[in-house]
Write a protein that holds these residues in place. Structure first.
Motif, PDB file in Angstrom:
ATOM      1  N   ALA A   1       0.877  -1.335  -0.129  1.00  0.00           N
ATOM      2  CA  ALA A   1       0.137  -0.057   0.184  1.00  0.00           C
ATOM      3  C   ALA A   1       0.970   1.182  -0.156  1.00  0.00           C
ATOM      4  CB  ALA A   1      -1.182  -0.114   1.413  1.00  0.00           C
ATOM      5  N   PHE A   2       2.005   1.688   0.499  1.00  0.00           N
ATOM      6  CA  PHE A   2       3.236   2.067   0.931  1.00  0.00           C
ATOM      7  C   PHE A   2       3.748   2.769  -0.521  1.00  0.00           C
ATOM      8  CE2 PHE A   2       7.347   3.875   0.383  1.00  0.00           C
ATOM      9  CZ  PHE A   2       7.446   5.025   1.473  1.00  0.00           C
ATOM     10  N   LEU A   3       4.131   1.683  -1.415  1.00  0.00           N
ATOM     11  CA  LEU A   3       4.409   1.823  -2.892  1.00  0.00           C
ATOM     12  C   LEU A   3       2.814   2.092  -3.704  1.00  0.00           C
ATOM     13  CD1 LEU A   3       6.407  -1.108  -3.586  1.00  0.00           C
ATOM     14  CD2 LEU A   3       7.015   0.803  -2.157  1.00  0.00           C
ATOM     15  N   ALA A   4       1.773   1.631  -2.710  1.00  0.00           N
ATOM     16  CA  ALA A   4       0.733   1.878  -4.687  1.00  0.00           C
ATOM     17  C   ALA A   4       0.636   3.522  -4.251  1.00  0.00           C
ATOM     18  CB  ALA A   4      -0.561   2.028  -4.101  1.00  0.00           C
ATOM     19  N   ALA A   5       1.027   4.741  -2.489  1.00  0.00           N
ATOM     20  CA  ALA A   5       1.006   5.651  -2.566  1.00  0.00           C
ATOM     21  C   ALA A   5       1.899   6.256  -2.960  1.00  0.00           C
ATOM     22  CB  ALA A   5       0.756   5.965  -1.101  1.00  0.00           C
ATOM     23  N   CYS A   6       3.056   6.075  -2.812  1.00  0.00           N
ATOM     24  CA  CYS A   6       4.098   6.491  -3.505  1.00  0.00           C
ATOM     25  C   CYS A   6       4.260   6.417  -5.208  1.00  0.00           C
ATOM     26  CB  CYS A   6       5.564   5.258  -3.744  1.00  0.00           C
ATOM     27  SG  CYS A   6       6.296   5.820  -1.656  1.00  0.00           S
ATOM     28  N   ALA A   7       2.847   5.500  -5.547  1.00  0.00           N
ATOM     29  CA  ALA A   7       2.346   5.406  -6.865  1.00  0.00           C
ATOM     30  C   ALA A   7       1.935   6.889  -6.999  1.00  0.00           C
ATOM     31  CB  ALA A   7       2.213   4.304  -7.772  1.00  0.00           C
ATOM     32  N   ARG A   8       0.520   7.215  -6.302  1.00  0.00           N
ATOM     33  CA  ARG A   8      -0.157   8.494  -6.675  1.00  0.00           C
ATOM     34  C   ARG A   8       0.766   9.814  -6.366  1.00  0.00           C
ATOM     35  NH1 ARG A   8      -3.323   4.446  -3.931  1.00  0.00           N
ATOM     36  NH2 ARG A   8      -3.354   5.727  -1.954  1.00  0.00           N
ATOM     37  N   VAL A   9       1.869   9.864  -6.619  1.00  0.00           N
ATOM     38  CA  VAL A   9       2.508  10.998  -6.289  1.00  0.00           C
ATOM     39  C   VAL A   9       3.039  11.846  -7.581  1.00  0.00           C
ATOM     40  CG1 VAL A   9       4.105  12.067  -4.878  1.00  0.00           C
ATOM     41  CG2 VAL A   9       3.715  10.645  -3.642  1.00  0.00           C
ATOM     42  N   PRO A  10       2.561  13.041  -7.038  1.00  0.00           N
ATOM     43  CA  PRO A  10       2.926  13.599  -9.079  1.00  0.00           C
ATOM     44  C   PRO A  10       4.278  13.144  -9.909  1.00  0.00           C
ATOM     45  CG  PRO A  10       1.352  15.243  -7.919  1.00  0.00           C
ATOM     46  CD  PRO A  10       1.909  14.029  -6.722  1.00  0.00           C
ATOM     47  N   ALA A  11       4.990  13.915  -9.789  1.00  0.00           N
ATOM     48  CA  ALA A  11       6.663  13.559 -11.132  1.00  0.00           C
ATOM     49  C   ALA A  11       7.590  14.058  -9.602  1.00  0.00           C
ATOM     50  CB  ALA A  11       6.718  14.594 -12.342  1.00  0.00           C
ATOM     51  N   ARG A  12       8.104  14.073  -9.525  1.00  0.00           N
ATOM     52  CA  ARG A  12       9.398  14.063  -8.367  1.00  0.00           C
ATOM     53  C   ARG A  12      10.155  14.566  -9.151  1.00  0.00           C
ATOM     54  NH1 ARG A  12       8.405  12.198  -3.524  1.00  0.00           N
ATOM     55  NH2 ARG A  12       7.297  10.441  -3.260  1.00  0.00           N
ATOM     56  N   ASP A  13      11.131  15.932  -8.328  1.00  0.00           N
ATOM     57  CA  ASP A  13      12.409  16.880  -9.115  1.00  0.00           C
ATOM     58  C   ASP A  13      13.310  15.667  -9.059  1.00  0.00           C
ATOM     59  OD1 ASP A  13      11.067  19.144  -9.035  1.00  0.00           O
ATOM     60  OD2 ASP A  13      11.901  19.920  -6.870  1.00  0.00           O
ATOM     61  N   PRO A  14      14.045  15.234 -10.002  1.00  0.00           N
ATOM     62  CA  PRO A  14      15.394  14.258 -10.030  1.00  0.00           C
ATOM     63  C   PRO A  14      16.570  14.470  -9.140  1.00  0.00           C
ATOM     64  CG  PRO A  14      15.459  16.640 -11.647  1.00  0.00           C
ATOM     65  CD  PRO A  14      14.137  16.692 -10.758  1.00  0.00           C
ATOM     66  N   TRP A  15      16.920  13.570  -9.300  1.00  0.00           N
ATOM     67  CA  TRP A  15      18.651  13.117  -8.460  1.00  0.00           C
ATOM     68  C   TRP A  15      19.358  13.144  -9.959  1.00  0.00           C
ATOM     69  CZ3 TRP A  15      18.604   9.845  -3.941  1.00  0.00           C
ATOM     70  CH2 TRP A  15      17.689  10.662  -2.539  1.00  0.00           C
ATOM     71  N   PHE A  16      19.979  13.214  -9.366  1.00  0.00           N
ATOM     72  CA  PHE A  16      21.301  13.057 -10.716  1.00  0.00           C
ATOM     73  C   PHE A  16      22.773  13.057 -10.206  1.00  0.00           C
ATOM     74  CE2 PHE A  16      19.330  17.261 -11.408  1.00  0.00           C
ATOM     75  CZ  PHE A  16      19.510  17.324 -12.838  1.00  0.00           C
ATOM     76  N   LEU A  17      22.270  11.668 -11.374  1.00  0.00           N
ATOM     77  CA  LEU A  17      24.147   9.857  -9.954  1.00  0.00           C
ATOM     78  C   LEU A  17      24.684  10.492 -10.641  1.00  0.00           C
ATOM     79  CD1 LEU A  17      24.183   7.637  -8.428  1.00  0.00           C
ATOM     80  CD2 LEU A  17      24.133   6.729 -11.470  1.00  0.00           C
ATOM     81  N   MET A  18      25.930  10.868  -9.679  1.00  0.00           N
ATOM     82  CA  MET A  18      27.369  11.839 -10.276  1.00  0.00           C
ATOM     83  C   MET A  18      28.545  10.284 -10.110  1.00  0.00           C
ATOM     84  SD  MET A  18      26.100  15.024 -10.105  1.00  0.00           S
ATOM     85  CE  MET A  18      27.153  15.920 -10.257  1.00  0.00           C
TER      86      MET A  18
END
Length: 413
Positions: free
Chosen positions: A60-77
């Motif tokens: 249910a937590f992962l399903a709630a995460c999927a309903r969150v709008p687009a997140r700001d990016p992370w940049f793998l350095m």
């Protein structure tokens, strides 16, 4: 009333209602609240209490995460000492550095949505990982190919991986579809009939020009004299992680995907992965000019970033190919770009949303000519990222490249 007050010592009793804390929330509501925390907080959820640990591991937590709008990016350095350092990402929303979960390998080659694709340099084996959760899986081997790898593209959701094989103008493509967990057989790519010709100064495409012995000019190398009289070669020198990288523009479902990558001589190649056609775009600068170049995609558009020197200074500019010509859309302030003058610096870039991350590296041990910068293309606003301090007495890291991904807990590999 006065007597009652006097009998109580002259003090009125106060009744205060304590505010409910997160521990009193219904489990479903708690999962929704936790899903909207900054992604960097996800690493600490399981250490708060037993209830949070159970919530953070629930479907249910992962399903709630999927309903969150687009997140700001992370940049793998990525640094030159990537094998010796833990995986580090720049959190664009927090403006701070964050640690990623264990990476499956030192050489990422592509990224899409919340996933990063790694390639083993010795075997060519491909692994997809979610840097936020640490989950990873090895892809099945691609079909055998007689042609060398030219570029790698990753796009869409469910994600696809496209391997561009061969040498210009003889290119082919093999695609992996994660929804079916299969590769298709390599198919030939054709050149667009209406493609704009390359510059007159540009070398002939590899495979079309033959030397006097009848052998193909496979590497497309052009030698020239630099301003200091040194013989230089025009071949693109790429870092290991950017050797096969490309920038992809497409719809969220992966439709109308177009990959942009650089040829060995620095020409920009656009490859329509849906229609299986490609074209070489006109050069921004002559092939014999000294400059560093990289291609990025953000907001569904492709751009080229060029670092060059002119009139005793250095300039870093962003260009877009539109209407058959290159148009400048952004430029680093001269006071910032002048620091790269005379350093022979290289640029490696990646885009996400409306932002471009530019990693500038000169290889100088004292850090001159090194730095990471963020550009908002629409406003032409530039900022230098803070240095990433090393732990346990290590020196601050200088990064040579980056890959962008959207930090999503729910994205499966």
């Amino acid at each position: 009333m006065a007597a009652a007050v006097a009998a109580s010592g002259g003090k009125k009793r106060k009744y205060e209602r304590s505010a409910p804390d997160l521990g009193q929330l219904h489990e479903d509501m708690l999962e929704r609240v936790l899903a909207r925390l900054p992604p960097a907080s996800f690493f600490r959820l399981r250490g708060v209490c037993r209830q949070w640990r159970q919530a953070a591991g629930s479907p249910a937590f992962l399903a709630a995460c999927a309903r969150v709008p687009a997140r700001d990016p992370w940049f793998l350095m990525l640094s030159d000492r990537q094998e010796d350092r833990p995986a580090v990402a720049f959190d664009a929303a927090e403006g701070a550095w964050a640690r990623c979960r264990g990476a499956p390998g030192p050489v990422p080659v592509a990224a899409a949505s919340g996933l990063v694709l790694y390639r083993a340099p010795d075997t060519g084996a491909l692994t997809v990982a979610n840097p936020l959760t640490g989950a990873s899986r090895a892809l099945p081997p691609p079909p055998p190919a007689a042609s060398p790898l030219h570029a790698v593209a990753m796009y869409g959701s469910p994600y696809r991986v496209a391997l561009i094989l061969g040498k210009l103008p003889d290119l082919s493509m093999a695609v992996f579809d994660s929804s079916t967990n299969t590769w298709n057989d390599a198919v030939a790519l054709s050149r667009k009939p209406d493609a704009s010709p390359t510059d007159a100064d540009a070398p002939a495409p590899r495979g079309e020009d033959e030397d006097e012995d009848g052998d193909d000019d496979d590497d497309g190398t052009v030698f020239y004299l630099s301003k200091t009289g040194i013989v230089m070669a025009s071949n693109m020198q790429r870092t290991a992680s950017r050797q096969y990288s490309s920038a992809v523009t497409c719809r969220p479902d992966g439709g109308d995907a177009v990959a942009y990558f650089l040829s060995n001589s620095g020409a920009v190649v656009s490859c329509d992965l849906t229609r299986r056609v490609f074209a070489e775009l006109p050069r921004i600068l002559p092939v014999h000019a000294e400059y560093s170049i990289d291609v990025v995609a953000c907001d569904g558009r492709a751009y080229v970033v060029v670092l060059t020197e002119y009139l005793d200074t250095a300039s870093l500019r962003v260009w877009e190919f539109s209407g058959g010509a290159w148009l400048q859309v952004a430029a680093m302030p001269p006071a910032m770009s002048h620091a790269f003058y005379g350093t022979k610096a290289d640029v490696n870039c990646v885009g996400h949303g409306g932002r471009i991350m530019v990693c500038v590296s000169s290889g100088e041990p004292d850090g001159d000519g090194n730095g990471s910068f963020m550009c908002d293309v629409a406003s032409n606003r530039w900022e230098e990222l803070p240095r990433c301090a090393g732990g346990d007495g290590e020196e601050a890291a200088d990064f040579v490249a980056a890959f962008s991904f959207e930090p999503r807990m729910e994205v499966a590999v």
